[in-house]
Design an enzyme around this catalytic site. Structure first.
Site, PDB file in Angstrom:
ATOM      1  N   HIS A   1       0.838  -1.203   0.000  1.00 52.17           N
ATOM      2  CA  HIS A   1       0.000   0.000   0.000  1.00 52.17           C
ATOM      3  C   HIS A   1       0.874   1.255   0.000  1.00 52.17           C
ATOM      4  O   HIS A   1       1.732   1.421   0.868  1.00 52.17           O
ATOM      5  CB  HIS A   1      -0.921   0.015   1.223  1.00 52.17           C
ATOM      6  CG  HIS A   1      -2.003  -1.016   1.174  1.00 52.17           C
ATOM      7  ND1 HIS A   1      -3.270  -0.735   0.711  1.00 52.17           N
ATOM      8  CD2 HIS A   1      -2.008  -2.324   1.518  1.00 52.17           C
ATOM      9  CE1 HIS A   1      -4.021  -1.830   0.784  1.00 52.17           C
ATOM     10  NE2 HIS A   1      -3.270  -2.809   1.268  1.00 52.17           N
TER      11      HIS A   1
ATOM     12  N   GLY B   1     -10.534  -2.397   2.752  1.00 56.31           N
ATOM     13  CA  GLY B   1     -11.347  -1.888   3.848  1.00 56.31           C
ATOM     14  C   GLY B   1     -11.936  -3.028   4.649  1.00 56.31           C
ATOM     15  O   GLY B   1     -11.646  -4.201   4.394  1.00 56.31           O
TER      16      GLY B   1
ATOM     17  N   GLU C   1      -8.786 -12.051   5.242  1.00 55.24           N
ATOM     18  CA  GLU C   1      -7.819 -11.505   6.203  1.00 55.24           C
ATOM     19  C   GLU C   1      -8.489 -11.385   7.568  1.00 55.24           C
ATOM     20  O   GLU C   1      -8.202 -12.152   8.473  1.00 55.24           O
ATOM     21  CB  GLU C   1      -7.314 -10.144   5.739  1.00 55.24           C
ATOM     22  CG  GLU C   1      -6.341  -9.500   6.702  1.00 55.24           C
ATOM     23  CD  GLU C   1      -6.006  -8.055   6.344  1.00 55.24           C
ATOM     24  OE1 GLU C   1      -5.017  -7.540   6.886  1.00 55.24           O
ATOM     25  OE2 GLU C   1      -6.740  -7.440   5.538  1.00 55.24           O
TER      26      GLU C   1
ATOM     27  N   ASP D   1       2.528  -5.549   2.517  1.00 60.10           N
ATOM     28  CA  ASP D   1       1.303  -4.858   2.927  1.00 60.10           C
ATOM     29  C   ASP D   1       1.598  -3.384   3.254  1.00 60.10           C
ATOM     30  O   ASP D   1       1.452  -2.528   2.394  1.00 60.10           O
ATOM     31  CB  ASP D   1       0.622  -5.560   4.094  1.00 60.10           C
ATOM     32  CG  ASP D   1      -0.856  -5.243   4.194  1.00 60.10           C
ATOM     33  OD1 ASP D   1      -1.421  -4.703   3.205  1.00 60.10           O
ATOM     34  OD2 ASP D   1      -1.473  -5.554   5.221  1.00 60.10           O
TER      35      ASP D   1
END
EC number: 3.5.4.4
Length: 371
Positions: free
Chosen positions: A33, A189, A219, A308
């Site tokens: 990200h 999200g 997740e 991540d």
């Protein structure tokens, strides 16, 4: 590019690689990200330019705050960290700087190909258009790749927030930019209460446009999220997907039985974008040694290794891969397998993927293994 011929070979018990060897190895990153990988010093400088108040006054203490917040066990505090990174990414020069530094940091870590994702809709608070946001990111990526002298290729993944209603707009943006640096689409999200099927129109549009997309699933929520992402929405890859292990039973005698969904994911070679450090922070795994990546690798799922959020997890591809070496005794051959898995699963055209595998990944690992 046959999965059967690219399997881990640690049964030959060669020596474990050193951290220096892991750092030198060519690496491929599919799940990173942009707003989760800023340099603390950059946040301090950009915040000062816009008058944004930070929870710590200097880069060193701010870095500690991010790490402590991410490790706190509080989801509220973890999410608060993004309030500050997103806040300083609300104008073109700032976004371009963050994007350029992202590429520089990945190249310095030995990453040769990366797909970096972010949500354009989170960067329009000061009046930028979605198109301007994507252009600023691409400007930064282009500058970073040029500075790296061809050592890394980076593409954008445009993310829509699953609790918002702009997924179709972001999907159309991804198509508009797909020949100009955007490789695909994603949703992210909170999973619970916001299933991927809420955005089914966007996924159906992308399929009609012959586009690629990944979906955060499995997740924080379990098998239903994975099932919907694949069977209803048609995801090419699973962001994390760690909870697919819930559909695998390991008996006391070591025998393994796959449930219908796990068997389908393995049979279809659906890539799993696994992020060990992040999964530990969010409670999806208790430690590297207990992470399902070990079992899934043994069972030959299409496993990939990712970062991540490099800032929040204080991590890098070297750290993630070396953590697996320490936890499972993986060798350079195993790391090569993860890397080829990732490159096979990238949202690049086939010939470009093959070129990176044949001309960068395989020779790079061959040199390390021989040396």
């Amino acid at each position: 590019m046959n999965d059967v011929t690219e399997t881990p070979t640690s049964t030959a018990v060669p020596a474990r690689p050193t951290r220096e060897q892991v750092h030198a190895a060519p690496k491929v990153l599919l799940h990173d990200h942009l707003d989760g990988g800023l340099r603390p010093q950059t946040i301090v400088e950009l915040a000062a330019e816009i008058g944004h108040e930070l929870p710590a006054p200097d880069a060193e203490s701010l870095g500690r705050w991010f790490a402590e917040s991410a490790d706190s066990g509080s989801l509220v505090r973890y999410l608060e960290t993004f309030d500050h990174t997103v806040a300083v990414m609300q104008n073109g020069p700032a976004i371009a700087r963050v994007a350029r530094e992202c590429v520089e940091d990945l190249a310095a870590d030995g990453v040769v190909y990366a797909e970096v994702r972010y949500a354009p809709e989170q960067h329009v608070a000061n009046g930028m258009t979605l198109d301007e946001v994507v252009a600023a990111v691409q400007e930064g990526f282009d500058a970073g790749m040029a500075a790296a002298g061809g050592r890394i290729v980076v593409r954008q993944l445009l993310t829509a927030m699953r609790h918002q209603a702009r997924s179709m707009e972001i999907a159309e943006l991804a198509i508009a930019w797909r020949d100009r640096g955007v490789a695909g689409f994603d949703i992210a999200g909170a999973e619970a209460g916001f299933p991927p099927t809420r955005h089914l129109d966007a996924f159906e549009y992308l399929q009609r446009e012959n586009a690629h997309f990944t979906i955060h699933a499995g997740e924080a929520f379990g098998l239903p999220s994975i099932w919907e992402a694949i069977q209803w929405c048609g995801a090419d890859r699973l962001g994390h997907g760690v909870r697919i292990a819930d559909d695998i039973t390991v008996a006391d005698d070591g025998s393994v039985e796959l449930g219908r969904l796990a068997a389908y994911v393995r049979d279809k070679r659906i890539p799993l974008e696994m992020c060990p450090s992040s999964n530990i922070q969010t409670g999806a795994a208790s430690s590297f040694a207990e992470h399902p990546i070990g079992l899934l690798t043994d069972l030959r799922f299409r496993v990939t290794v990712n970062t991540d959020n490099r800032l929040m997890s204080q991590t890098s591809m070297t750290k993630e891969m070396f953590g697996l070496v320490e936890a499972f005794g993986y060798t350079l051959e195993d790391l090569r397998w993860f890397t080829i898995n990732a490159m096979k699963s990238a949202f690049l055209p086939f010939d470009e993927r093959l070129k990176i595998i044949d001309e960068v990944v395989k020779p790079g690992y061959a040199a390390l293994i021989a040396g």
